[in-house]
Design an enzyme around this catalytic site. Structure first.
Site, PDB file in Angstrom:
ATOM      1  N   ARG A  96       0.848  -1.198   0.000  1.00 47.84           N
ATOM      2  CA  ARG A  96       0.000   0.000   0.000  1.00 47.84           C
ATOM      3  C   ARG A  96       0.880   1.242   0.000  1.00 47.84           C
ATOM      4  NH1 ARG A  96      -3.385  -1.217   5.312  1.00 47.84           N
ATOM      5  NH2 ARG A  96      -1.392  -2.203   5.797  1.00 47.84           N
TER       6      ARG A  96
ATOM      7  N   LYS B 210       2.216   1.859   7.344  1.00 54.06           N
ATOM      8  CA  LYS B 210       2.563   1.054   8.518  1.00 54.06           C
ATOM      9  C   LYS B 210       3.540   1.799   9.413  1.00 54.06           C
ATOM     10  CE  LYS B 210       1.167  -2.392   9.479  1.00 54.06           C
ATOM     11  NZ  LYS B 210      -0.109  -2.698  10.198  1.00 54.06           N
TER      12      LYS B 210
ATOM     13  N   TYR C 277      -0.422   4.384  10.640  1.00 57.47           N
ATOM     14  CA  TYR C 277      -0.814   3.427  11.681  1.00 57.47           C
ATOM     15  C   TYR C 277       0.389   3.207  12.579  1.00 57.47           C
ATOM     16  CZ  TYR C 277      -5.052   1.993   9.151  1.00 57.47           C
ATOM     17  OH  TYR C 277      -6.271   1.975   8.538  1.00 57.47           O
TER      18      TYR C 277
ATOM     19  N   HIS D  81      -0.105   1.539  16.164  1.00 62.23           N
ATOM     20  CA  HIS D  81      -0.379   0.375  17.024  1.00 62.23           C
ATOM     21  C   HIS D  81       0.689   0.228  18.095  1.00 62.23           C
ATOM     22  CE1 HIS D  81      -3.765  -0.843  14.612  1.00 62.23           C
ATOM     23  NE2 HIS D  81      -3.028  -0.751  13.526  1.00 62.23           N
TER      24      HIS D  81
ATOM     25  N   GLU E  86      -5.090   4.877  13.916  1.00 65.86           N
ATOM     26  CA  GLU E  86      -6.063   3.988  14.555  1.00 65.86           C
ATOM     27  C   GLU E  86      -6.690   4.561  15.820  1.00 65.86           C
ATOM     28  OE1 GLU E  86      -2.811   3.426  14.480  1.00 65.86           O
ATOM     29  OE2 GLU E  86      -2.119   2.937  16.487  1.00 65.86           O
TER      30      GLU E  86
ATOM     31  N   SER F  21     -10.281  -2.337   8.414  1.00 74.16           N
ATOM     32  CA  SER F  21     -11.004  -3.411   9.101  1.00 74.16           C
ATOM     33  C   SER F  21     -12.011  -4.056   8.146  1.00 74.16           C
ATOM     34  CB  SER F  21     -11.726  -2.863  10.331  1.00 74.16           C
ATOM     35  OG  SER F  21     -10.786  -2.485  11.315  1.00 74.16           O
TER      36      SER F  21
ATOM     37  N   VAL G 171     -14.506  -5.473  11.702  1.00 72.30           N
ATOM     38  CA  VAL G 171     -13.894  -6.708  11.167  1.00 72.30           C
ATOM     39  C   VAL G 171     -14.904  -7.844  11.221  1.00 72.30           C
ATOM     40  CG1 VAL G 171     -12.169  -8.504  11.617  1.00 72.30           C
ATOM     41  CG2 VAL G 171     -11.493  -6.109  11.700  1.00 72.30           C
TER      42      VAL G 171
ATOM     43  N   LEU H 103     -11.590  -5.742  19.842  1.00 73.32           N
ATOM     44  CA  LEU H 103     -10.752  -4.549  20.031  1.00 73.32           C
ATOM     45  C   LEU H 103     -11.163  -3.831  21.302  1.00 73.32           C
ATOM     46  CD1 LEU H 103      -8.626  -2.519  18.946  1.00 73.32           C
ATOM     47  CD2 LEU H 103     -10.509  -1.264  17.930  1.00 73.32           C
TER      48      LEU H 103
ATOM     49  N   ASP I 248      -2.601  -7.309  15.338  1.00 73.17           N
ATOM     50  CA  ASP I 248      -1.881  -6.022  15.380  1.00 73.17           C
ATOM     51  C   ASP I 248      -1.995  -5.351  16.753  1.00 73.17           C
ATOM     52  OD1 ASP I 248      -4.546  -5.471  15.062  1.00 73.17           O
ATOM     53  OD2 ASP I 248      -4.268  -3.912  13.564  1.00 73.17           O
TER      54      ASP I 248
ATOM     55  N   ALA J 174      -0.195  -9.389  10.363  1.00 73.43           N
ATOM     56  CA  ALA J 174      -0.547  -8.121  11.008  1.00 73.43           C
ATOM     57  C   ALA J 174      -0.949  -7.037  10.008  1.00 73.43           C
ATOM     58  CB  ALA J 174       0.618  -7.647  11.861  1.00 73.43           C
ATOM     59  N   ASN J 175      -0.601  -7.246   8.732  1.00 75.62           N
ATOM     60  CA  ASN J 175      -0.997  -6.243   7.726  1.00 75.62           C
ATOM     61  C   ASN J 175      -1.734  -6.920   6.580  1.00 75.62           C
ATOM     62  OD1 ASN J 175       1.390  -7.516   6.911  1.00 75.62           O
ATOM     63  ND2 ASN J 175       2.089  -5.787   5.711  1.00 75.62           N
TER      64      ASN J 175
HETATM   65  N1  LIG Z   1      -4.460  -7.855  10.933  1.00 75.31           N
HETATM   66  C1  LIG Z   1      -4.846  -6.828  10.183  1.00 75.31           C
HETATM   67  O1  LIG Z   1      -4.388  -6.655   9.075  1.00 75.31           O
HETATM   68  C2  LIG Z   1      -5.912  -5.901  10.691  1.00 75.31           C
HETATM   69  C3  LIG Z   1      -6.569  -5.012   9.825  1.00 75.31           C
HETATM   70  C4  LIG Z   1      -7.589  -4.196  10.335  1.00 75.31           C
HETATM   71  C5  LIG Z   1      -7.941  -4.276  11.691  1.00 75.31           C
HETATM   72  N2  LIG Z   1      -7.253  -5.121  12.502  1.00 75.31           N
HETATM   73  C6  LIG Z   1      -7.572  -5.289  13.938  1.00 75.31           C
HETATM   74  O2  LIG Z   1      -8.781  -6.020  14.092  1.00 75.31           O
HETATM   75  C7  LIG Z   1      -9.289  -5.770  15.396  1.00 75.31           C
HETATM   76  C8  LIG Z   1     -10.790  -5.479  15.342  1.00 75.31           C
HETATM   77  O3  LIG Z   1     -10.991  -4.210  14.687  1.00 75.31           O
HETATM   78  P1  LIG Z   1     -12.453  -3.587  14.453  1.00 75.31           P
HETATM   79  O4  LIG Z   1     -12.269  -2.439  13.534  1.00 75.31           O
HETATM   80  O5  LIG Z   1     -13.417  -4.643  14.088  1.00 75.31           O
HETATM   81  O6  LIG Z   1     -12.799  -3.054  15.919  1.00 75.31           O
HETATM   82  P2  LIG Z   1     -14.247  -2.660  16.449  1.00 75.31           P
HETATM   83  O7  LIG Z   1     -14.050  -1.762  17.601  1.00 75.31           O
HETATM   84  O8  LIG Z   1     -15.128  -2.222  15.341  1.00 75.31           O
HETATM   85  O9  LIG Z   1     -14.824  -4.048  16.983  1.00 75.31           O
HETATM   86  C9  LIG Z   1     -14.325  -4.706  18.093  1.00 75.31           C
HETATM   87  C10 LIG Z   1     -15.473  -5.440  18.734  1.00 75.31           C
HETATM   88  O10 LIG Z   1     -14.938  -6.321  19.719  1.00 75.31           O
HETATM   89  C11 LIG Z   1     -15.921  -6.411  20.739  1.00 75.31           C
HETATM   90  N3  LIG Z   1     -15.325  -6.989  21.924  1.00 75.31           N
HETATM   91  C12 LIG Z   1     -14.491  -6.425  22.853  1.00 75.31           C
HETATM   92  N4  LIG Z   1     -14.200  -7.320  23.807  1.00 75.31           N
HETATM   93  C13 LIG Z   1     -14.840  -8.475  23.466  1.00 75.31           C
HETATM   94  C14 LIG Z   1     -14.940  -9.758  24.068  1.00 75.31           C
HETATM   95  N5  LIG Z   1     -14.317 -10.047  25.218  1.00 75.31           N
HETATM   96  N6  LIG Z   1     -15.683 -10.700  23.447  1.00 75.31           N
HETATM   97  C15 LIG Z   1     -16.317 -10.430  22.303  1.00 75.31           C
HETATM   98  N7  LIG Z   1     -16.283  -9.231  21.700  1.00 75.31           N
HETATM   99  C16 LIG Z   1     -15.553  -8.269  22.279  1.00 75.31           C
HETATM  100  C17 LIG Z   1     -16.370  -4.973  20.901  1.00 75.31           C
HETATM  101  O11 LIG Z   1     -17.596  -4.879  21.596  1.00 75.31           O
HETATM  102  C18 LIG Z   1     -16.469  -4.531  19.448  1.00 75.31           C
HETATM  103  O12 LIG Z   1     -17.771  -4.738  18.899  1.00 75.31           O
HETATM  104  C19 LIG Z   1      -8.437  -4.627  15.939  1.00 75.31           C
HETATM  105  O13 LIG Z   1      -7.429  -5.147  16.784  1.00 75.31           O
HETATM  106  C20 LIG Z   1      -7.807  -4.036  14.702  1.00 75.31           C
HETATM  107  O14 LIG Z   1      -6.610  -3.347  14.988  1.00 75.31           O
HETATM  108  C21 LIG Z   1      -6.256  -5.920  12.026  1.00 75.31           C
END
Ligand SMILES: NC(=O)c1ccc[n+]([C@@H]2O[C@H](COP(=O)([O-])OP(=O)(O)OC[C@H]3O[C@@H](n4cnc5c(N)ncnc54)[C@H](O)[C@@H]3O)[C@@H](O)[C@H]2O)c1
Length: 371
Positions: free
Chosen positions: A15, A75, A94, A96, A118, A134, A179, A240, A270, A299-300
């Site tokens: 990206r 990143k 980002y 993190h 973020e 996400s 997500v 999250l 991440d 992670a990405n």
């Molecule tokens: N790996 C990657 O490439 C990548 C890309 C984008 C986002 N992410 C990560 O994905 C994760 C989720 O992001 P998002 O945008 O969906 O966040 P979000 O805030 O929209 O959703 C997180 C959800 O988790 C729920 N939650 C919290 N604690 C919980 C528990 N104990 N049990 C069940 N649900 C619970 C919250 O209520 C919320 O609805 C983040 O860590 C984000 O950084 C990773």
């Protein structure tokens, strides 16, 4: 402001943080944009596209970092980028930081103004610069999960939708935010049996309305988590707690009780990941196995679909980058409290509470740091 656009150097990160439309917007506002040679190549954007929009191409990252007052990236800085950052420079990307002690220490030492995509908020409490990625990662989690469920890729040989006479796969998603919802859309669209475990009753109501019964919602607690993990063919970690390290909701013991050949995609990697067995992987070596369960913990993830992701990300980041360039950091964050939430480090001080708490470091409120 001179705005610097380096090429991303993290493994398989294709990206780029500005499109030609973004360069045009900066130029129109009277700023200069310096772009590292072939910065956009991985997203199908050529140097000529940037030049036509008004950017100046520089041959090395060193020159881009040396000239720019604000660096826009995708990143967090890695390896050689550490030494290129300098005091007072704005780094808009980002970050993190919660699980990243070394990176945090570097930003503090070098007195970089680290503005994290973020942690910027919007008036409805959502995280507008996390949302587009996400959406991509959530949708992709099901693609990669389906791929690794194939026997030839190490999985248990299950087709997500099943076929007439054979039931569909069980997809269990922990966290029903952006997500989780996007993962559920694709999984349900492919015909899987989908369950979302969520903490927030209000969010479960919304999910129930969105999916109209096509996806089940279950209140998340240790019991339901255990049942969900045992049943899952494909488990997606999507929780999250904003700015903080992800809670370890799935223990090593629970992983060992999952079906052999099941796939666990920890999108929350991440933020440290929500499975005890998670460690970050890369696109060139994305999976590993623990107790017969294939773990995918890249992670990405959006980097793999770089072109879609670049345009989705920059659609959302550009207005904040312009605000920082037009007003300078101090005025921009004073006038926009949502942008202020993005400032994690400033002048050697850690200005984001959840990161400070995660790392046991001292927290300084941004207002105090600016003064
Ligand atoms: N790996 C990657 O490439 C990548 C890309 C984008 C986002 N992410 C990560 O994905 C994760 C989720 O992001 P998002 O945008 O969906 O966040 P979000 O805030 O929209 O959703 C997180 C959800 O988790 C729920 N939650 C919290 N604690 C919980 C528990 N104990 N049990 C069940 N649900 C619970 C919250 O209520 C919320 O609805 C983040 O860590 C984000 O950084 C990773």
């Amino acid at each position: 402001m001179i705005v610097g656009l380096p090429k991303e150097i993290k493994d398989n990160e294709n990206r780029v943080a500005l499109t030609p439309a973004g360069v045009r917007a900066f130029s129109a506002a009277g700023h200069e944009v310096v772009v590292e040679q072939s910065a956009g190549a991985g997203s199908g954007i050529s140097d000529e596209d940037y030049t036509a929009a008004g950017a100046k191409i520089l041959p090395t990252a060193d020159e881009v970092f040396a000239r720019a007052g604000m660096i826009v990236k995708v990143k967090e800085p890695v390896g050689p980028e550490y030494r290129r950052l300098r005091e007072g420079q704005i780094l808009f990307t980002y970050l993190h930081l919660a699980p990243a002690g070394e990176l945090t220490a570097m930003l503090l030492e070098r007195k970089v103004a680290g503005v994290a995509y973020e942690t910027i908020t919007s008036s409805n409490g959502s995280l507008p610069l996390l949302t587009p990625m996400s959406e991509v990662a959530g949708r992709m989690a099901i693609h990669v999960g389906a791929f690794y469920l194939q026997k030839s890729n190490g999985g248990r040989g299950v087709l997500l939708p099943g076929v007439p006479g054979v039931p569909p796969a069980d997809v269990v998603i922990i966290g029903g935010g952006v997500v989780g919802t996007n993962a559920a859309k694709i999984a349900a669209g492919m015909g899987a049996d989908v369950t979302i475990l969520e903490m927030s009753p209000d969010r479960m109501r919304e999910l129930d309305d969105i999916f109209f019964g096509r996806v089940k919602t279950v209140a998340s607690n240790p019991e339901t988590l255990e049942r969900g993990c045992r049943r899952a063919d494909l488990l997606v970690g999507a929780v999250l707690i904003p700015g903080a390290a992800a809670p370890k909701l799935v223990s090593r013991d629970l992983i060992s009780k999952m079906k052999k050949g099941a796939v666990a995609v920890d999108v929350a990697v991440d933020q440290g990941g929500c499975f005890a067995t998670t460690h970050a992987t890369t696109h060139s070596d994305p999976v590993y196995e623990v107790d017969g369960v294939i773990h995918y913990c890249v992670a990405n993830m959006p980097g793999a679909v770089a072109r879609t992701s670049t345009f989705a990300l920059t659609n959302s980041t550009l207005r904040y980058a312009l605000e920082l360039a037009n007003k300078g950091l101090k005025r921009a964050v004073t006038e926009n409290p949502h942008l202020a939430e993005g400032v994690n480090t400033y002048n050697g001080l850690l200005t984001y509470r959840a990161v400070a708490e995660s790392q046991g470091r001292e927290y300084t409120p941004l207002k105090q740091a600016l003064a």
